[in-house]
Scaffold this motif. Structure first.
Motif, PDB file in Angstrom:
ATOM      1  N   GLU A  27       0.801  -1.290   0.022  1.00 33.38           N
ATOM      2  CA  GLU A  27      -0.213  -0.098  -0.009  1.00 33.38           C
ATOM      3  C   GLU A  27       0.930   1.397  -0.052  1.00 33.38           C
ATOM      4  OE1 GLU A  27      -2.268  -0.614   3.556  1.00 33.38           O
ATOM      5  OE2 GLU A  27      -3.405  -2.313   2.905  1.00 33.38           O
ATOM      6  N   ASN A  28       2.313   1.004  -0.008  1.00 28.48           N
ATOM      7  CA  ASN A  28       3.141   2.232   0.150  1.00 28.48           C
ATOM      8  C   ASN A  28       3.042   3.070   1.398  1.00 28.48           C
ATOM      9  OD1 ASN A  28       5.307   3.598  -0.760  1.00 28.48           O
ATOM     10  ND2 ASN A  28       4.171   5.003  -1.913  1.00 28.48           N
ATOM     11  N   ASN A  29       2.291   2.327   2.504  1.00 25.01           N
ATOM     12  CA  ASN A  29       2.081   3.330   3.764  1.00 25.01           C
ATOM     13  C   ASN A  29       3.365   2.803   4.730  1.00 25.01           C
ATOM     14  OD1 ASN A  29       0.865   4.117   6.067  1.00 25.01           O
ATOM     15  ND2 ASN A  29      -0.945   2.683   5.736  1.00 25.01           N
ATOM     16  N   TRP A  30       4.336   3.804   4.227  1.00 22.31           N
ATOM     17  CA  TRP A  30       5.534   3.816   5.320  1.00 22.31           C
ATOM     18  C   TRP A  30       5.324   4.459   6.255  1.00 22.31           C
ATOM     19  CZ3 TRP A  30      10.103   1.168   4.597  1.00 22.31           C
ATOM     20  CH2 TRP A  30       9.975   0.600   3.311  1.00 22.31           C
ATOM     21  N   GLU A  31       4.554   5.436   6.588  1.00 24.80           N
ATOM     22  CA  GLU A  31       4.076   6.279   7.866  1.00 24.80           C
ATOM     23  C   GLU A  31       3.748   5.336   8.889  1.00 24.80           C
ATOM     24  OE1 GLU A  31       1.155   9.517   9.778  1.00 24.80           O
ATOM     25  OE2 GLU A  31       1.080   9.157   7.548  1.00 24.80           O
ATOM     26  N   ASN A  32       2.776   4.188   8.480  1.00 24.08           N
ATOM     27  CA  ASN A  32       2.604   3.070   9.457  1.00 24.08           C
ATOM     28  C   ASN A  32       3.516   2.303   9.944  1.00 24.08           C
ATOM     29  OD1 ASN A  32      -0.137   3.606  10.364  1.00 24.08           O
ATOM     30  ND2 ASN A  32      -0.951   2.307   8.575  1.00 24.08           N
ATOM     31  N   ILE A  33       4.420   1.757   8.928  1.00 28.13           N
ATOM     32  CA  ILE A  33       5.703   1.151   9.302  1.00 28.13           C
ATOM     33  C   ILE A  33       6.548   1.760  10.118  1.00 28.13           C
ATOM     34  CG2 ILE A  33       7.814   0.055   8.094  1.00 28.13           C
ATOM     35  CD1 ILE A  33       6.123  -0.391   5.763  1.00 28.13           C
ATOM     36  N   ASN A  34       6.751   2.951   9.851  1.00 27.79           N
ATOM     37  CA  ASN A  34       7.622   3.780  11.098  1.00 27.79           C
ATOM     38  C   ASN A  34       7.127   3.898  12.294  1.00 27.79           C
ATOM     39  OD1 ASN A  34      10.248   4.503   9.500  1.00 27.79           O
ATOM     40  ND2 ASN A  34       8.757   5.690   8.234  1.00 27.79           N
ATOM     41  N   ASN A  35       5.680   3.893  12.277  1.00 31.46           N
ATOM     42  CA  ASN A  35       5.117   4.204  13.549  1.00 31.46           C
ATOM     43  C   ASN A  35       5.233   2.939  14.311  1.00 31.46           C
ATOM     44  OD1 ASN A  35       3.278   5.356  15.512  1.00 31.46           O
ATOM     45  ND2 ASN A  35       1.542   4.142  14.644  1.00 31.46           N
TER      46      ASN A  35
END
Length: 463
Positions: free
Chosen positions: A243-251
């Motif tokens: 999903e290209n959701n790097w914000e959630n990964i970093n979180n």
């Protein structure tokens, strides 16, 4: 000697485990990406059964070649018996693990772990009886085999709860596409995970290996936490990356690093401080040689846990070939490290050297994966967690050089009095510096709340 014999047999058989580890990662990835569950399971099942059969005969053929063609002299006939029983036990374990990767891909950890929990409880309870009856290595591994046979119907029942579709050549091609680099990775993992015990046995004997096995049986328990977390991170990151959701990964990574630094590291350091009296109280004075390996192993386990998310980022991105090259660098470092620490031509440190090797390898691996994942992904390293490390290690140094000597002079049971005193100081300091928040404490109690855990397990098992 008994522990060493079992550890040797487990390593001897387990080093071939890469054969059955080819398709699990692919299964998790394909399920987490939303592929048809029934067809996935049907395809995965056929491939995995073939892998288990190849695994069984590979070990058996190699054992026969060593014994009857190369005329290799095992340390004793007991070692040979334990190897054969361990082989059958591992085959049963592989069958019990059959649906693990499917449930993991669905983020259903209770179902994935349930058969292992039951088997572990049965084995530990029965092990006491086996030892009291006077049975040694053969008796213990036979009981391990029997517990596997008892638990197998439970695993089969869980497997039957899953939808079963049709074998798909297209899915099989996807499995093999993922498995080619995975094959190289799991081969290296098998060698890194098991060959060190074989090397220690080669340079010393079963007794020295037993000292390491005793330390690992306690210190290595921490790795169970890490391995469970790792299996959750992989499908989760795979989904977020798609999903290209790097914000959630970093979180997720930041929360994880803060959590282990604030709530797990203090207990690791505490175990390191009271290791000697604790181990001797639990195992007896004949295990004095396991104390230093235990200290190195608990820190090695923590470092492994801390680096777990970053390796899963690379897997989640599908960078399996890159992962292989990193594993190869790790393997080369491991070879140099284990020979340097264990070989009698160099340091010859025995069980201590093997534990130091594991610590060194884990540090090297973390440096590799953190650097690589931050370079190729949109990863943001949270350096605030370093403050927690600084506070904890500062208190550890003060405790070790000032408080512990004082307590030892007062009471021989200082190690019983010290833990609450140490933990209160550590957690108070972290709280006063606002490194631990009320929200984190609430989340911790939610995690360890047995009622919530029971509710989660019950809901998942009834699905």
């Amino acid at each position: 000697e008994v522990l060493g014999t079992i550890a040797y047999a487990t390593a001897y058989v387990g080093i071939f485990g890469f054969i059955t580890g080819l398709f699990g990662t692919g299964n998790i990835k394909l399920i987490s990406e939303g592929k048809d569950l029934g067809d996935n399971l049907a395809t995965y099942s056929r491939l995995q059964i073939i892998a288990i059969i190849i695994f069984f005969f590979s070990v058996l053929i190699w054992f026969a070649i060593q014994k009857y063609i190369l005329i290799y002299q095992f340390e004793s006939s007991i070692h040979e018996q334990v190897i054969i029983i361990t082989l059958f036990s591992m085959v049963i374990t592989k069958l019990i693990q059959f649906s693990n990767s499917t449930f993991t891909g669905q983020l259903k950890q209770a179902k994935a772990n349930f058969p292992h929990v039951v088997k572990g409880l049965l084995f530990q309870l029965g092990k006491i009886v086996v030892v009291l009856l006077g049975f040694k290595a053969v008796g213990l591994v036979s009981w391990n085999l029997l517990t596997g046979i008892i638990v197998l119907p439970i695993a089969i029942k869980l497997f039957k709860s899953l939808p079963y579709g049709k074998y798909s050549k297209e899915l099989a091609r996807n499995y093999f596409k993922i498995s080619i680099p995975i094959f190289l990775i799991v081969v290296l993992n098998s060698f890194i995970g098991y060959s060190d015990k074989l090397i220690l046995q080669h340079y010393t004997n079963s007794t020295e290996l037993g000292y390491f096995a005793a330390a690992f049986s306690l210190g290595g328990m921490i790795l169970i936490i890490g391995n469970t977390m790792g299996t959750v991170f992989f499908p989760l990151f795979s989904k977020y990356i798609k999903e290209n959701n790097w914000e959630n990964i970093n979180n997720k990574i930041n929360k994880f690093q803060i959590f282990i630094a604030n709530f797990i590291l203090p207990f690791i350091c505490l175990l390191g401080i009271i290791a000697e009296p604790l181990l001797l109280a639990v195992l007896g004075y004949k295990y004095q040689n396991s104390v230093i390996p235990f200290i190195f192993l608990i820190y090695a386990s923590y470092i492994s846990i801390a680096g777990m998310p970053y390796g899963n980022i690379l897997s989640g991105m599908g960078k399996f070939y890159l992962n292989f090259w990193l594993k190869l660098l790790k393997f080369l470092f491991y070879i140099i490290s284990v020979i340097y620490f264990v070989s009698t031509e160099y340091l010859g440190l025995g069980a201590i050297g093997l534990a130091m090797n594991l610590l060194s390898v884990n540090i090297f691996h973390n440096i590799l994966v953190i650097y690589t994942s931050s370079r190729i992904g949109k990863l943001k390293i949270n350096y605030q967690v370093l403050l927690s490390y600084t506070v904890v290690f500062f208190i550890v140094i003060i405790s070790y050089f000032i408080i512990i000597p004082f307590l030892k002079d007062i009471n021989m049971y200082w190690w019983v009095m010290f833990p609450p005193f140490f933990l209160i100081i550590v957690f108070s300091m972290l709280y006063l510096l606002n490194l631990i928040t009320k929200k984190q404490v609430v989340q911790l109690f939610e995690i360890i709340n047995p009622k919530m855990a029971y509710k989660y397990v019950k809901e998942e098992m009834n699905e």
